[in-house]
Design a protein around this motif. Structure first.
Motif, PDB file in Angstrom:
ATOM      1  N   MET A   1      28.182  53.729  13.677  1.00  0.00           N
ATOM      2  CA  MET A   1      28.778  54.683  14.612  1.00  0.00           C
ATOM      3  C   MET A   1      28.614  54.204  16.057  1.00  0.00           C
ATOM      4  O   MET A   1      29.323  54.649  16.959  1.00  0.00           O
ATOM      5  CB  MET A   1      28.157  56.066  14.439  1.00  0.00           C
ATOM      6  CG  MET A   1      28.495  56.735  13.104  1.00  0.00           C
ATOM      7  SD  MET A   1      30.258  56.898  12.758  1.00  0.00           S
ATOM      8  CE  MET A   1      30.700  58.261  13.846  1.00  0.00           C
ATOM      9  N   HIS A   2      27.677  53.298  16.292  1.00  0.00           N
ATOM     10  CA  HIS A   2      27.462  52.756  17.623  1.00  0.00           C
ATOM     11  C   HIS A   2      27.905  51.288  17.719  1.00  0.00           C
ATOM     12  O   HIS A   2      28.144  50.777  18.809  1.00  0.00           O
ATOM     13  CB  HIS A   2      25.983  52.856  18.010  1.00  0.00           C
ATOM     14  CG  HIS A   2      25.480  54.262  18.084  1.00  0.00           C
ATOM     15  ND1 HIS A   2      24.924  54.910  16.997  1.00  0.00           N
ATOM     16  CD2 HIS A   2      25.487  55.172  19.096  1.00  0.00           C
ATOM     17  CE1 HIS A   2      24.589  56.147  17.350  1.00  0.00           C
ATOM     18  NE2 HIS A   2      24.910  56.323  18.611  1.00  0.00           N
ATOM     19  N   ASN A   3      27.990  50.640  16.583  1.00  0.00           N
ATOM     20  CA  ASN A   3      28.376  49.225  16.560  1.00  0.00           C
ATOM     21  C   ASN A   3      29.349  48.989  15.417  1.00  0.00           C
ATOM     22  O   ASN A   3      29.904  49.928  14.845  1.00  0.00           O
ATOM     23  CB  ASN A   3      27.130  48.343  16.364  1.00  0.00           C
ATOM     24  CG  ASN A   3      26.059  48.600  17.392  1.00  0.00           C
ATOM     25  OD1 ASN A   3      26.212  48.215  18.538  1.00  0.00           O
ATOM     26  ND2 ASN A   3      24.976  49.255  16.988  1.00  0.00           N
ATOM     27  N   LYS A   4      29.520  47.734  15.058  1.00  0.00           N
ATOM     28  CA  LYS A   4      30.309  47.374  13.894  1.00  0.00           C
ATOM     29  C   LYS A   4      29.374  47.212  12.701  1.00  0.00           C
ATOM     30  O   LYS A   4      28.166  47.083  12.859  1.00  0.00           O
ATOM     31  CB  LYS A   4      31.048  46.052  14.140  1.00  0.00           C
ATOM     32  CG  LYS A   4      32.092  46.112  15.246  1.00  0.00           C
ATOM     33  CD  LYS A   4      32.728  44.740  15.430  1.00  0.00           C
ATOM     34  CE  LYS A   4      33.747  44.764  16.567  1.00  0.00           C
ATOM     35  NZ  LYS A   4      34.360  43.424  16.781  1.00  0.00           N
ATOM     36  N   LEU A   5      29.950  47.216  11.516  1.00  0.00           N
ATOM     37  CA  LEU A   5      29.165  46.886  10.335  1.00  0.00           C
ATOM     38  C   LEU A   5      28.636  45.468  10.483  1.00  0.00           C
ATOM     39  O   LEU A   5      29.359  44.566  10.904  1.00  0.00           O
ATOM     40  CB  LEU A   5      30.036  46.964   9.080  1.00  0.00           C
ATOM     41  CG  LEU A   5      30.230  48.333   8.428  1.00  0.00           C
ATOM     42  CD1 LEU A   5      31.345  48.253   7.396  1.00  0.00           C
ATOM     43  CD2 LEU A   5      28.948  48.789   7.757  1.00  0.00           C
TER      44      LEU A   5
END
Length: 421
Positions: free
Chosen positions: A306-310
């Motif tokens: 939710m804050h970065n990429k997987l």
């Protein structure tokens, strides 16, 4: 030049995996100067020393119970459960003191060539256990006479109590795994300066490594392979492939963890789909108004994305979970495009659960063990496509892995390459 030691552990029928490893090492140009082995590793080691890997492959590709044992009872139970097979071993131990291994001795006798063995530049060492004197015995090529070398190889592989002890002179010998099932120390004592070891993770003792500063690469099965007392040619052929794949992955020539992909495929796939998949997951959570969302947002993988990429690791885990869920062949070396196409086709062929199906089954505490995960994936996928994820959102905590797989499939389907397929 650094002396390379190849260490082959014991593991009975799992030994087919070692042959796959040796085949891969040969393709990589990694030639051992020293080979040490215990039990089946001692037998496989003879083939390596004699540089007769093709013969070993033939033996393992055609092996079955009748290849190894005289006991006809195994013919009847070869396709039964592992428990039934183990009962046969127990019965022969009680009645006869263990399995007769005269057929195994004939195999060793057939393929052992003294002139190749002793003229080979590859040194050889094995571990066995002297039951009569209650002590381990480590023997190397120079200590093994031409008359006794085959006896000691069989002695190292006499997995008591499943097998009868091997008598040499007046002493009884049993499997070297009773002392050291993974003889790295023996290879070091013989002069190895670098170790490649194959650990089949079978029953047996392992000694503490004496020189921890030595470069040691250990290769072990990632996938489930044949049980150590079950000899079956089909499972052995799979084990050979797993050994080959795992070795090339270990040395960076192939990609993957549980599944195997061509080099570079996973990086390209990640770069192509990760951002879009991450956005798709975020959209699902942003569009849902549900009390469970706060709980899900605390799940590490969701909280992070939710804050970065997987992450690359998390992304590829989802891909491999998809392969497990849809029962893709584990021993195949995949092109990622073919892998993705196959997943899409298998999803299309799968009928989804309805919400009522899950509600009816959720009353059973064993639902997570018996439910068809493929149908759950299809349910989530259809809900995402129809923008009806609200209706099934409550089930995501129970089937988080299936949800991520569904989003991955949705990401593939929404890509222009796949739309018309």
């Amino acid at each position: 030049m650094t002396k390379l030691g190849l260490v082959l552990s014991g593991g009975g029928a799992k030994g087919a995996y070692e042959i796959g490893v040796c085949r891969a090492l040969k393709s990589l140009g990694k030639k051992p100067d020293i080979v040490t082995g215990t039990s089946i590793g001692a037998i496989n080691g003879v083939f390596v020393v004699q540089k007769n890997l093709n013969a070993a492959i033939r033996v393992w590709k055609n092996i079955n119970f009748s290849t190894i044992y005289n006991e006809d009872s195994f013919e009847a139970c070869s396709d039964d459960s592992i428990i039934d097979i183990y009962k046969e071993y127990a019965k022969t131990f009680i009645n006869e003191g263990g399995m007769d291994v005269s057929k195994l001795e004939k195999i060793v006798d057939k393929y052992f060539k003294a002139y190749k063995f002793y003229n080979s530049p590859i040194d050889y060492g094995i571990v066995t256990y002297n039951l009569s004197r209650h002590r381990p015995e480590m023997l190397i090529k120079k200590d093994l006479s031409k008359e006794k070398v085959k006896d000691y190889v069989i002695a190292s592989a006499s997995c008591y109590p499943a097998f009868k002890p091997k008598k040499i002179d007046n002493d009884l010998y049993i499997d070297g795994g009773y002392y050291d099932n993974f003889p790295i120390n023996l290879a070091i004592q013989m002069g190895a300066e670098e170790i490649i070891g194959v650990d089949l993770r079978a029953v047996g003792f392992k000694r503490k490594i004496e020189n921890k500063g030595l470069p040691i690469t250990v290769i072990s099965p990632k996938n489930k392979i044949v049980s150590f007392l079950v000899f079956d040619k089909n499972q052995s052929r799979e084990a050979i492939k797993f050994g080959y794949n795992d070795t090339l992955k270990k040395f960076g020539k192939l990609d993957g963890d549980y599944f195997t992909f061509k080099k570079g495929n996973l990086v390209k796939n990640y770069k192509r789909y990760n951002e879009k998949m991450t956005n798709n997951i975020k959209e699902v959570f942003n569009d849902v108004d549900n009390l469970l969302i706060n709980k899900l947002l605390e799940t590490p993988i969701i909280k992070n994305l939710m804050h970065n990429k997987l992450s690359y690791k998390s992304f590829n885990k989802i891909i491999e979970d998809a392969g497990k869920t849809f029962n893709l062949k584990e021993s195949k070396i995949y092109n990622i495009k073919f892998y993705n196409y196959t997943l899409l086709n298998l999803v299309r062929e799968t009928s989804p659960f309805t919400i009522n199906d899950i509600r009816d089954n959720i009353k059973s505490k064993s639902i997570l063990n018996i439910i068809d995960r493929r149908r759950v994936v299809r349910l989530f996928l259809d809900s995402i496509i129809k923008e009806e994820i609200d209706s099934v959102f409550k089930f995501i905590p129970l089937f988080l892995s299936e949800f991520f797989i569904a989003v991955y499939i949705f990401t593939l389907k929404s890509n222009k390459i796949f739309r018309q397929r």
